[in-house]
Design a protein around this motif. Structure first.
Motif, PDB file in Angstrom:
ATOM      1  N   THR A  32       0.826  -1.208   0.000  1.00  0.00           N
ATOM      2  CA  THR A  32       0.000   0.000   0.000  1.00  0.00           C
ATOM      3  C   THR A  32       0.863   1.261   0.000  1.00  0.00           C
ATOM      4  O   THR A  32       0.482   2.275  -0.588  1.00  0.00           O
ATOM      5  N   HIS A  33       2.030   1.211   0.649  1.00  0.00           N
ATOM      6  CA  HIS A  33       2.956   2.349   0.600  1.00  0.00           C
ATOM      7  C   HIS A  33       3.432   2.577  -0.839  1.00  0.00           C
ATOM      8  O   HIS A  33       3.476   3.723  -1.315  1.00  0.00           O
ATOM      9  N   ALA A  34       3.776   1.488  -1.526  1.00  0.00           N
ATOM     10  CA  ALA A  34       4.206   1.612  -2.927  1.00  0.00           C
ATOM     11  C   ALA A  34       3.070   2.142  -3.787  1.00  0.00           C
ATOM     12  O   ALA A  34       3.290   2.962  -4.697  1.00  0.00           O
ATOM     13  N   ILE A  39       0.257   6.752  -6.843  1.00  0.00           N
ATOM     14  CA  ILE A  39      -0.849   7.712  -6.910  1.00  0.00           C
ATOM     15  C   ILE A  39      -0.314   9.141  -6.837  1.00  0.00           C
ATOM     16  O   ILE A  39      -0.788  10.045  -7.539  1.00  0.00           O
ATOM     17  N   ALA A  40       0.695   9.363  -5.996  1.00  0.00           N
ATOM     18  CA  ALA A  40       1.299  10.697  -5.895  1.00  0.00           C
ATOM     19  C   ALA A  40       1.934  11.104  -7.215  1.00  0.00           C
ATOM     20  O   ALA A  40       1.862  12.280  -7.611  1.00  0.00           O
ATOM     21  N   ASP A  71      -1.201  -1.386 -11.788  1.00  0.00           N
ATOM     22  CA  ASP A  71      -1.825  -2.678 -12.065  1.00  0.00           C
ATOM     23  C   ASP A  71      -0.981  -3.823 -11.500  1.00  0.00           C
ATOM     24  O   ASP A  71      -1.525  -4.784 -10.943  1.00  0.00           O
ATOM     25  N   ALA A  72       0.344  -3.707 -11.627  1.00  0.00           N
ATOM     26  CA  ALA A  72       1.227  -4.736 -11.062  1.00  0.00           C
ATOM     27  C   ALA A  72       1.072  -4.806  -9.542  1.00  0.00           C
ATOM     28  O   ALA A  72       1.035  -5.902  -8.958  1.00  0.00           O
ATOM     29  N   LEU A  73       0.961  -3.651  -8.899  1.00  0.00           N
ATOM     30  CA  LEU A  73       0.763  -3.630  -7.446  1.00  0.00           C
ATOM     31  C   LEU A  73      -0.599  -4.213  -7.065  1.00  0.00           C
ATOM     32  O   LEU A  73      -0.728  -4.914  -6.054  1.00  0.00           O
ATOM     33  N   GLU A 105       9.457  -8.088  -2.173  1.00  0.00           N
ATOM     34  CA  GLU A 105      10.235  -6.889  -2.478  1.00  0.00           C
ATOM     35  C   GLU A 105       9.647  -5.644  -1.819  1.00  0.00           C
ATOM     36  O   GLU A 105      10.317  -4.622  -1.705  1.00  0.00           O
ATOM     37  N   HIS A 106       8.391  -5.733  -1.386  1.00  0.00           N
ATOM     38  CA  HIS A 106       7.732  -4.594  -0.759  1.00  0.00           C
ATOM     39  C   HIS A 106       7.674  -4.718   0.765  1.00  0.00           C
ATOM     40  O   HIS A 106       7.005  -3.901   1.413  1.00  0.00           O
TER      41      HIS A 106
END
Length: 225
Positions: A32-34, A39-40, A71-73, A105-106
Motif C-alpha cells: 500500500t505504501h508503494a 498515486i502521488a 496494475d502490477a501492485l 520486495e515490498h
C-alpha cells in the motif's frame, strides 16, 4: 532445539496462522505504501499538465507507465487475502516463487535484501493449495532475509527436484555468522504447517534460512491423492 510451536496440531496451526497474519500485515503495509507513491506520481503529472508544465504526449506516457505499475501492485495485493478453500491444484513451483519474490520486495523492513533465484531445468509441478504454498515460500523468504539483512548480504532461492520431490531452499549468501535461530525456526515451523495438507514439509537451516519440500504431481497421483 526446543519446540518453537506448542505440541498438538490445533495449537500448532493456530500459532502458524498468527505468524502468517503478522507477515501478511507487514506485506500489506509495504504494497500500500508503494501504491500511494504511484498515486502521488499520477497526481503530480496531472498538476503539471493542468499548468502546462508538461505536454499531452509526456503526460500520456507518464500516465501509461504509472497505470502499468499500479496494475502490477494491484495483482500483488490480490495475492495477500487467503483463498484456502481446500482446493488442490497442479502448480508450477516457479510460478509461486516468482509471485513470492515480487511480493516480498515490498516488505517494509527487508526490501533491500536482494534475492537471486536459481532453477534446475524441468522441475515437475506439485499438487497443492496454491495460497498455502505461497504463504510457505513467503515465510521462508522472511527467515532468510532477516538473517541476511544485518550482514548486508543477499539471499539465494534455489528450486530443484526429481521424479518424487520438489525442494525449495532459501538461504543467506554467506554463512559462518551467528544467526537468530529461534526466529528462523518459528518461520520455518509456520511454513511447515502450511504445507502439511499437501504432504510437504519445511525445516529451518543452520544458516538461518529454510528448506521446503513437496511431493511432485506424479508422486501425489501415484499415492492416490
Amino acid at each position: 532445539m526446543p519446540p518453537v510451536l506448542p505440541e498438538g496440531p490445533e495449537l500448532r496451526l493456530a500459532v502458524a496462522r498468527a505468524r502468517w497474519l503478522e507477515l501478511q500485515d507487514e506485506l500489506l503495509r509495504g504494497v500500500t505504501h508503494a501504491l500511494s507513491n504511484r498515486i502521488a506520481t499520477v497526481s503530480a503529472a496531472a498538476y503539471m499538465l493542468e499548468h502546462e508544465d508538461m505536454s499531452c504526449q509526456e503526460a500520456a506516457a507518464s500516465l501509461r507507465t504509472e497505470t502499468e505499475r499500479m496494475d502490477a501492485l494491484l495483482q500483488l495485493l490480490r495475492l495477500l487475502p487467503a483463498h484456502n478453500d481446500g482446493s488442490f491444484e497442479p502448480v508450477a513451483p516457479m510460478d509461486v516463487v516468482e509471485q513470492a519474490v515480487a511480493l516480498h520486495e515490498h516488505h517494509p523492513d527487508l526490501r533491500d535484501v536482494t534475492v537471486t533465484v536459481t532453477q534446475q531445468k524441468n522441475v515437475l509441478p506439485v499438487l497443492v493449495e496454491p495460497h498455502a504454498f505461497l504463504q510457505a515460500v513467503l515465510l521462508a523468504l522472511t527467515a532468510a532475509k532477516r538473517t541476511a539483512f544485518p550482514r548486508m548480504i543477499g539471499v539465494t532461492l534455489d528450486v530443484s527436484g526429481d521424479a518424487d520431490m520438489v525442494c525449495i531452499t532459501v538461504a543467506p549468501d554467506a554463512s559462518g555468522h551467528a544467526v537468530d535461530a529461534t526466529r528462523a525456526a518459528i518461520d520455518a515451523a509456520a511454513a511447515d504447517c502450511c504445507l502439511r495438507s499437501a504432504h510437504g514439509s519445511a525445516a529451518p537451516r543452520d544458516d538461518g534460512g529454510a528448506t521446503l519440500t513437496l511431493p511432485t504431481l506424479p508422486a501425489a497421483r501415484r499415492a492416490g491423492r
